[in-house]
Design a protein around this motif. Structure first.
Motif, PDB file in Angstrom:
ATOM      1  N   GLY A   1     -37.599 -36.801 -52.720  1.00 31.46           N
ATOM      2  CA  GLY A   1     -38.846 -37.069 -52.155  1.00 31.46           C
ATOM      3  C   GLY A   1     -39.152 -36.658 -50.836  1.00 31.46           C
ATOM      4  O   GLY A   1     -38.290 -36.960 -49.922  1.00 31.46           O
TER       5      GLY A   1
ATOM      6  N   THR B   1     -41.908 -42.860 -63.236  1.00 34.17           N
ATOM      7  CA  THR B   1     -41.127 -43.338 -61.865  1.00 34.17           C
ATOM      8  C   THR B   1     -40.110 -44.677 -62.041  1.00 34.17           C
ATOM      9  O   THR B   1     -39.688 -45.407 -61.352  1.00 34.17           O
ATOM     10  CB  THR B   1     -41.957 -43.657 -60.826  1.00 34.17           C
TER      11      THR B   1
ATOM     12  N   THR C   1     -42.631 -37.893 -66.624  1.00 32.09           N
ATOM     13  CA  THR C   1     -42.556 -37.947 -65.352  1.00 32.09           C
ATOM     14  C   THR C   1     -42.786 -39.248 -64.707  1.00 32.09           C
ATOM     15  O   THR C   1     -43.133 -39.722 -63.687  1.00 32.09           O
ATOM     16  CB  THR C   1     -43.781 -37.203 -64.738  1.00 32.09           C
TER      17      THR C   1
ATOM     18  N   SER D   1     -39.415 -33.209 -59.558  1.00 32.84           N
ATOM     19  CA  SER D   1     -39.968 -34.668 -59.887  1.00 32.84           C
ATOM     20  C   SER D   1     -38.707 -35.541 -59.908  1.00 32.84           C
ATOM     21  O   SER D   1     -37.477 -35.260 -60.077  1.00 32.84           O
ATOM     22  CB  SER D   1     -40.455 -34.693 -61.148  1.00 32.84           C
ATOM     23  N   ARG D   2     -38.847 -36.740 -59.845  1.00 34.09           N
ATOM     24  CA  ARG D   2     -38.132 -37.945 -59.866  1.00 34.09           C
ATOM     25  C   ARG D   2     -37.200 -37.733 -61.128  1.00 34.09           C
ATOM     26  O   ARG D   2     -35.761 -37.934 -61.057  1.00 34.09           O
ATOM     27  CB  ARG D   2     -38.603 -39.321 -59.483  1.00 34.09           C
ATOM     28  N   THR D   3     -38.076 -37.771 -62.257  1.00 34.36           N
ATOM     29  CA  THR D   3     -37.302 -37.590 -63.493  1.00 34.36           C
ATOM     30  C   THR D   3     -36.108 -36.508 -63.831  1.00 34.36           C
ATOM     31  O   THR D   3     -35.164 -36.722 -64.116  1.00 34.36           O
ATOM     32  CB  THR D   3     -38.383 -37.645 -64.549  1.00 34.36           C
ATOM     33  N   GLN D   4     -36.517 -35.312 -63.134  1.00 33.77           N
ATOM     34  CA  GLN D   4     -35.689 -34.319 -63.230  1.00 33.77           C
ATOM     35  C   GLN D   4     -34.412 -34.474 -62.230  1.00 33.77           C
ATOM     36  O   GLN D   4     -33.386 -34.018 -62.729  1.00 33.77           O
ATOM     37  CB  GLN D   4     -36.303 -33.002 -62.916  1.00 33.77           C
ATOM     38  N   SER D   5     -34.553 -35.200 -61.063  1.00 37.47           N
ATOM     39  CA  SER D   5     -33.633 -35.464 -60.177  1.00 37.47           C
ATOM     40  C   SER D   5     -32.525 -36.489 -60.706  1.00 37.47           C
ATOM     41  O   SER D   5     -31.644 -36.370 -60.631  1.00 37.47           O
ATOM     42  CB  SER D   5     -33.862 -36.145 -58.760  1.00 37.47           C
TER      43      SER D   5
END
Length: 225
Positions: free
Chosen positions: A11, A186, A184, A80-84
């Protein structure tokens, strides 16, 4: 039966206005990421930490962690956080093939006590497929409509603030990410919840506050550092 911890740290932290990724913002002279990784390792129950970094900052984060003696595997994160989290999870499974428990932890919750990490892991090891730390809601909550008019007042006795690390059996979290590849969210527990898996809770800790704004940063400098 190893425990791995995933730290999505890609982020940008615009609300902090620091000009660097949030995970690299310093508190008491050291980046949030260093504090977060140290806290996970200090629990004594995490065998490996995998950090998902912005592609442009992978080398920087490797260097920062190495110079601080905070051992972690750093991999490129996603947009995105999900992909990370997904990328970090795949890296963790390859790096620690005997892992059975996975934690997902926000770098911004850099001062989470080691005891809270242990309580999450212990609950998963005792048979819970998914565990989250929570705190009671102190303020009255209002649900409002699209025009800002109050639509309802939920009973705060049934509401909880969710913190991290969130803990899962590895196979459960993997199944959730396989089932919702384009989500997506969080909140990883929310993704698991959609599978119909029950989510257990353990008491959270005020020190596990999330550092998001400059005010939060000032609190961390004054109290948590």
């Amino acid at each position: 039966m190893s425990v791995v911890a995933l730290v999505p740290a890609a982020g940008r932290g615009e609300r902090l206005g620091a000009g660097v990724p949030k995970a690299l913002v310093p508190v008491r002279g050291e980046p949030l990421l260093v504090h977060a990784v140290r806290g996970l390792l200090a629990s004594g129950c995490v065998q490996r930490v995998v950090v998902a970094a912005p592609l442009s900052d992978v080398d920087t984060m490797v260097g920062v962690l190495a110079s601080a003696g905070a051992d972690a595997l750093v991999v490129p994160g996603g947009p995105s956080r999900t992909q990370s989290v997904r990328l970090a999870l795949h890296a963790a499974m390859a790096d620690v093939p005997d892992a059975t428990v996975v934690l997902v932890h926000d770098a911004a919750r850099a001062f989470t006590p080691a005891g809270l990490v242990r309580s999450v892991v212990e609950r998963v090891n005792s048979g819970s497929p998914a565990v989250i730390p929570v705190l009671p809601v102190a303020d009255t909550i209002k649900r409002v409509d699209a025009h800002g008019v109050v639509a309802a007042t939920p009973d705060r006795a049934d509401l909880r603030i969710v913190q991290t690390p969130q803990g899962f059996r590895l196979d459960v979290l993997r199944r959730a990410y396989d089932a919702y590849p384009d989500d997506t969210t969080t909140d990883d527990a929310g993704l698991v919840e959609r599978l119909g898996v029950g989510i257990d809770t353990v008491p959270g800790d005020p020190h596990a506050m999330k550092i998001t704004t400059r005010f939060d940063l000032a609190v961390a400098e004054a109290v948590l550092g």
